[in-house]
Design an enzyme around this catalytic site. Structure first.
Site, PDB file in Angstrom:
ATOM      1  N   GLU A 112       2.699   1.374 -17.026  1.00 48.74           N
ATOM      2  CA  GLU A 112       1.921   2.423 -17.660  1.00 48.74           C
ATOM      3  C   GLU A 112       2.736   3.718 -17.663  1.00 48.74           C
ATOM      4  O   GLU A 112       3.368   4.071 -16.668  1.00 48.74           O
ATOM      5  CB  GLU A 112       0.591   2.619 -16.935  1.00 48.74           C
ATOM      6  CG  GLU A 112      -0.352   1.481 -17.241  1.00 48.74           C
ATOM      7  CD  GLU A 112      -1.748   1.693 -16.705  1.00 48.74           C
ATOM      8  OE1 GLU A 112      -1.931   2.561 -15.847  1.00 48.74           O
ATOM      9  OE2 GLU A 112      -2.652   0.987 -17.159  1.00 48.74           O
ATOM     10  N   CYS A 126       5.154  11.152 -17.706  1.00 49.42           N
ATOM     11  CA  CYS A 126       5.168  10.596 -16.347  1.00 49.42           C
ATOM     12  C   CYS A 126       5.617   9.141 -16.456  1.00 49.42           C
ATOM     13  O   CYS A 126       4.910   8.312 -17.030  1.00 49.42           O
ATOM     14  CB  CYS A 126       3.760  10.711 -15.777  1.00 49.42           C
ATOM     15  SG  CYS A 126       3.630  10.071 -14.118  1.00 49.42           S
ATOM     16  N   CYS A 133       3.992  -1.273  -6.323  1.00 52.32           N
ATOM     17  CA  CYS A 133       4.627  -0.435  -5.308  1.00 52.32           C
ATOM     18  C   CYS A 133       4.445  -1.090  -3.954  1.00 52.32           C
ATOM     19  O   CYS A 133       3.452  -1.767  -3.717  1.00 52.32           O
ATOM     20  CB  CYS A 133       3.988   0.962  -5.317  1.00 52.32           C
ATOM     21  SG  CYS A 133       4.863   2.135  -4.266  1.00 52.32           S
ATOM     22  N   CYS A 137       0.181   3.895  -0.204  1.00 50.49           N
ATOM     23  CA  CYS A 137      -0.437   5.175   0.155  1.00 50.49           C
ATOM     24  C   CYS A 137      -1.938   4.999  -0.065  1.00 50.49           C
ATOM     25  O   CYS A 137      -2.351   4.508  -1.127  1.00 50.49           O
ATOM     26  CB  CYS A 137       0.117   6.299  -0.715  1.00 50.49           C
ATOM     27  SG  CYS A 137       1.903   6.469  -0.543  1.00 50.49           S
ATOM     28  N   CYS A 140      -3.913   6.113  -3.230  1.00 57.16           N
ATOM     29  CA  CYS A 140      -3.267   5.860  -4.525  1.00 57.16           C
ATOM     30  C   CYS A 140      -3.666   4.496  -5.085  1.00 57.16           C
ATOM     31  O   CYS A 140      -3.490   3.471  -4.432  1.00 57.16           O
ATOM     32  CB  CYS A 140      -1.746   5.925  -4.353  1.00 57.16           C
ATOM     33  SG  CYS A 140      -0.859   5.433  -5.835  1.00 57.16           S
ATOM     34  N   CYS A 362      -3.168  11.386 -11.883  1.00 60.05           N
ATOM     35  CA  CYS A 362      -2.274  11.068 -10.765  1.00 60.05           C
ATOM     36  C   CYS A 362      -2.858   9.999  -9.863  1.00 60.05           C
ATOM     37  O   CYS A 362      -4.012  10.070  -9.470  1.00 60.05           O
ATOM     38  CB  CYS A 362      -2.071  12.317  -9.910  1.00 60.05           C
ATOM     39  SG  CYS A 362      -0.856  13.397 -10.574  1.00 60.05           S
TER      40      CYS A 362
HETATM   41  S1  SF4 Z   1       1.763   7.415  -4.198  1.00 62.38           S
HETATM   42 FE1  SF4 Z   1       1.301   5.339  -4.992  1.00 62.38          FE
HETATM   43  S2  SF4 Z   1       3.006   4.830  -6.385  1.00 62.38           S
HETATM   44 FE2  SF4 Z   1       3.659   6.593  -5.113  1.00 62.38          FE
HETATM   45  S3  SF4 Z   1       4.727   5.681  -3.358  1.00 62.38           S
HETATM   46 FE3  SF4 Z   1       2.575   5.916  -2.708  1.00 62.38          FE
HETATM   47  S4  SF4 Z   1       1.591   3.945  -3.244  1.00 62.38           S
HETATM   48 FE4  SF4 Z   1       3.554   4.035  -4.338  1.00 62.38          FE
END
Ligand code: SF4
Length: 389
Positions: A112, A126, A133, A137, A140, A362
């Site tokens: 995306e 972006c 990933c 986090c 996220c 975000c």
């Molecule tokens: S914010 Fe989301 S995309 Fe960025 S490193 Fe952390 S888990 Fe991965």
């Protein structure tokens, strides 16, 4: 009569996909032309320059459009290489003008990419650096999608090309660009894919192509400390740090990579980032989570943590997604937090949430195909956790 077949020279390998020239650096392009016998080595530099301009300045997707390249060379190029764009599976436009593309570059590889108007000089793209990933986090949405693989330089550059196709920005405009900035803040941790990110930045910033200044390209990391120096040296890109907490106890939870590279190490690496100055400040990203990291004490702790670093702070109102436990801080709380930072002399804009209606804000990015599955998985895990407790 019996026939003996000699199978010793039959290859089981699948036919190799042609190389997409969009992902090669200038040096790589020159070498590829030589290796494929498209032109003699002594002419490779000049030929590569011509081809480069067609790809990255004019944005052509067909070798036959290269009008100053002889027909027989066009044919040789088409025989060995491709300029094809990836498939745009879905295009969404938010009511605030944000655009989001779901791009499929290969079977199972979906990315995306989001264009946000009125950010940076004119508008920011972006881009993603990985599919999924590894870092999880906890605030996220992207982090709930497990890593599929790193994107190639061609796949990173393709995101810029797709956006410029849609924004009708070929050939590269000298002025009044709609796409003026690039931020590596999409899916993935760019510093886990530094070689390809670095090549992509070399390509995107080349003056005879897309020509975006390196000062308008920002790479955001969650804090892969051992790669920070290399990022600065290889790309001269602007640095952004996904910070979100001012002490290890909380950051260990929000950004679990912090357990590996705690704040003390991270801050030392930031202070040593090549080229850091008042004109090239680091951006700290700080997501505002209600009752978690948004108190005035946290704001003061943040000031202490970044003391002496040329910096600005982006305050990001949390964008909720299905199944997440965090809530966005109240607006008044965010303003109070910003006021403390402002008073100390730091620019600390509150990022107005963009593209919320198309899940483009975000931390909301995630390949469509994974969304339902990951949400269901998370709910099942929560249910299992609750049962175990
Ligand atoms: S914010 Fe989301 S995309 Fe960025 S490193 Fe952390 S888990 Fe991965």
């Amino acid at each position: 009569m019996s026939i003996t077949l000699d199978l010793s020279r039959v290859s089981n390998a699948a036919p190799k996909a042609p190389v997409n020239l969009s992902g090669l650096t200038r040096a790589g392009l020159r070498q590829a032309l030589i290796d494929a016998d498209v032109c003699p080595p002594e002419k490779a530099k000049m030929r590569a320059s011509q081809v480069w301009s067609w790809i990255h300045h004019y944005g052509v997707t067909d070798f036959s459009a290269m009008s100053n390249v002889a027909k027989d060379m066009q044919a040789r190029l088409a025989e060995h290489f491709t300029l094809a764009r990836p498939e745009v599976v879905e295009r969404q436009v938010s009511k605030d003008g944000t655009r989001k593309w779901l791009i499929r570059t290969a079977p199972g590889i979906e990315i995306e990419t989001v264009y946000i108007p009125d950010v940076g000089r004119a508008g920011a793209l972006c881009v993603s650096s990985q599919v999924g990933c590894t870092l999880n986090c906890t605030f996220c949405h992207t982090g709930t999608q497990k890593l599929v693989r790193n994107l190639t330089a061609a796949e990173i550059v393709a995101q810029v090309q797709v956006a410029r196709d849609d924004l009708e920005e070929w050939p590269s405009p000298k002025e009044d660009r709609r796409l003026s900035n690039i931020v590596f803040m999409g899916m993935g941790e760019p510093l886990y894919n530094l070689d390809n990110v670095s090549d992509a930045i070399d390509i995107i910033s080349d003056n005879e192509g897309i020509a975006l200044s390196r000062r308008r390209i920002t790479v955001s990391t969650s804090g892969v400390v051992p790669q920070l120096q290399a990022l600065g040296e290889r790309t001269a890109a602007m640095l952004a740090i996904s910070l979100h907490a001012t002490n290890d106890r909380l950051r260990d939870v929000l950004v679990p990579l912090n357990k590996k590279y705690p704040l003390e190490q991270l801050m030392a690496a930031i202070r040593a980032y090549p080229g850091l100055s008042n004109a090239r400040r680091v951006t700290f990203e700080y997501v505002m989570l209600k009752g978690v990291n948004d108190s005035p004490e946290e704001a003061r702790a943040l000031l202490k943590l970044i003391e002496g670093i040329p910096a600005k702070i982006n305050l990001i109102p949390f964008n909720p997604w299905p199944g997440v436990d965090y809530e966005c801080s109240d607006w008044k709380t965010i303003e109070r937090f910003a006021a403390i930072l402002n008073k100390a002399g730091y620019a600390s804009p509150i990022r107005t949430p963009r593209g919320r209606d198309i899940l483009a804000a975000c931390g909301q990015l995630k390949s469509e195909s994974e969304k339902v599955r990951a949400s269901a998985l998370r709910k099942a895990e929560q249910a299992a956790g609750a049962e175990a407790a």
